[in-house]
Design an enzyme around this catalytic site. Structure first.
Site, short mmCIF file in Angstrom:
data_model
loop_
_atom_site.label_atom_id
_atom_site.label_comp_id
_atom_site.label_asym_id
_atom_site.label_seq_id
_atom_site.Cartn_x
_atom_site.Cartn_y
_atom_site.Cartn_z
N GLU A 174 -7.02 4.70 7.71
CA GLU A 174 -6.81 6.12 7.38
C GLU A 174 -8.03 6.70 6.69
O GLU A 174 -8.37 7.87 6.84
CB GLU A 174 -5.54 6.26 6.51
CG GLU A 174 -4.28 6.05 7.35
CD GLU A 174 -3.10 5.48 6.61
OE1 GLU A 174 -3.09 5.48 5.36
OE2 GLU A 174 -2.16 5.00 7.29
N HIS A 181 -9.63 1.08 4.83
CA HIS A 181 -8.36 1.27 5.53
C HIS A 181 -8.60 2.26 6.68
O HIS A 181 -9.40 3.19 6.56
CB HIS A 181 -7.32 1.83 4.56
CG HIS A 181 -5.94 1.82 5.14
ND1 HIS A 181 -5.52 2.77 6.04
CD2 HIS A 181 -4.91 0.95 5.00
CE1 HIS A 181 -4.28 2.49 6.41
NE2 HIS A 181 -3.89 1.39 5.80
N SER A 238 3.33 -2.01 10.51
CA SER A 238 4.77 -2.07 10.80
C SER A 238 5.42 -3.39 10.39
O SER A 238 6.33 -3.88 11.07
CB SER A 238 5.04 -1.76 12.28
OG SER A 238 4.70 -0.42 12.56
N GLY A 285 2.50 2.38 10.91
CA GLY A 285 3.50 3.45 10.80
C GLY A 285 4.19 3.79 12.11
O GLY A 285 4.87 4.81 12.22
N GLU A 313 -5.43 -4.90 10.59
CA GLU A 313 -4.42 -3.86 10.81
C GLU A 313 -4.75 -3.12 12.11
O GLU A 313 -5.61 -2.22 12.09
CB GLU A 313 -4.41 -2.85 9.66
CG GLU A 313 -3.99 -3.41 8.34
CD GLU A 313 -3.42 -2.31 7.44
OE1 GLU A 313 -2.24 -2.44 7.07
OE2 GLU A 313 -4.12 -1.34 7.12
N ASN A 324 0.87 -1.17 0.00
CA ASN A 324 0.00 0.00 0.00
C ASN A 324 0.91 1.22 0.00
O ASN A 324 1.46 1.59 1.04
CB ASN A 324 -0.91 -0.03 1.25
CG ASN A 324 -1.78 1.22 1.34
OD1 ASN A 324 -1.84 2.01 0.40
ND2 ASN A 324 -2.44 1.39 2.46
N LYS A 350 0.05 4.20 -0.34
CA LYS A 350 -0.63 5.38 0.22
C LYS A 350 -0.40 6.58 -0.71
O LYS A 350 -0.36 6.39 -1.92
CB LYS A 350 -0.18 5.63 1.66
CG LYS A 350 -0.32 4.36 2.52
CD LYS A 350 -0.13 4.58 3.98
CE LYS A 350 -0.30 3.24 4.72
NZ LYS A 350 -0.26 3.36 6.17
P1 13P Z 1 2.96 0.51 7.73
O1 13P Z 1 3.46 -0.76 7.13
O2 13P Z 1 3.69 1.73 7.27
O3 13P Z 1 2.84 0.40 9.22
O4 13P Z 1 1.47 0.70 7.18
C1 13P Z 1 0.59 -0.35 7.25
C2 13P Z 1 -0.59 -0.03 6.43
O5 13P Z 1 -1.35 0.87 6.75
C3 13P Z 1 -0.80 -0.80 5.21
O6 13P Z 1 -2.07 -0.60 4.71
#
Ligand code: 13P
Length: 239
Positions: A96, A94, A204, A170, A164, A14, A16
């Site tokens: 976010e 997701h 992560s 992150g 997740e 992803n 983003k």
């Molecule tokens: P990270 O791997 O940066 O923690 O992000 C995970 C994520 O949100 C994947 O969709």
């Protein structure tokens, strides 16, 4: 629709809100996909047409889709437009999007069912916040998310679930291996119909922990954010 049963593991990048044309060119020059696994790159939508796919073990995915099928909805992209452009996967719900764009379980359910109708595999994301975890509400939160965001027509062949934990995204923090496996087992046992679902872990994931996470008995792959932007690191994860 991609045959998910064919793969031992599924790895989803992803990106983003990251990447540009030169990043993309460099990325695909160095990307080495593993033949037993399914690798999916989810880029910002403007780059979807430039992603490389081989229709065998490398696919492209969107990061979101409209809840609407067509009409006066400025800025939206429909599931049928994604299909028309050979996109086989799409992230939905997701954290976010839930957090910054007020996406609800109801939106996630509608989007997922529109995708399945177009033979696109939704990757339905669920997960608890730190506050919820600390109050021991993880199973309750996940149950509500599963019940209200996974459509009835979803099954283990046409949809994926990604666990997740919001607090692991992150941050460099992850649940323990036992916790990850237990939560995945809980998701698969939530209802008889989920037993054969592939459940991916995200939050992560990096080259130093991906193998031990992916080797867990109830983990069927990983959803990777930050570490998927470094192609060498991503190659190690998917190898
Ligand atoms: P990270 O791997 O940066 O923690 O992000 C995970 C994520 O949100 C994947 O969709």
């Amino acid at each position: 629709m991609v045959n998910l049963d064919k793969y031992s593991s599924i790895f989803i990048a992803n990106w983003k809100l990251n990447g540009n044309s030169s990043f993309l060119k460099h990325y695909y020059e160095k990307l080495k996909v593993n033949s037993n696994n399914c690798t999916v790159i989810c880029s910002p939508s403007i780059y979807l047409k430039s992603l490389k796919v081989n229709n065998n073990n490398l696919f492209s995915g969107a990061q979101d889709v409209s809840s609407f099928k067509e009409g006066a909805y400025t800025g939206e992209l429909s599931a049928s437009m994604l299909k028309d452009n050979n996109i086989d996967f799409c992230l939905v719900g997701h954290s976010e999007r839930r957090q910054y764009f007020a996406e609800t379980n109801g939106n996630v359910k509608t989007k997922s069912s529109n995708l399945i109708e177009e033979n696109i595999i939704p990757i339905i994301c669920i997960g608890e916040t730190l506050e919820e975890k600390e109050k021991s509400l993880t199973e309750e939160i996940l149950s509500t998310q599963i019940k209200n965001s996974v459509p009835n027509l979803a099954n283990h062949k046409n949809a994926l679930i990604a666990y997740e934990p919001v607090w692991a995204i992150g941050t460099g923090l992850t649940p323990t291996l036992d916790e990850i496996n237990e939560v995945h087992e809980f998701i698969k046992n939530y209802d008889q119909k989920f037993i054969n679902f592939k459940v991916l872990y995200g939050g992560s994931v990096k080259s130093s922990n991906s193998k031990e996470i992916n080797d867990l008995s109830h983990v069927d792959g990983c959803l990777i954010g930050g570490a998927s932007l470094k192609v060498d690191e991503f190659n190690t994860i998917i190898s």
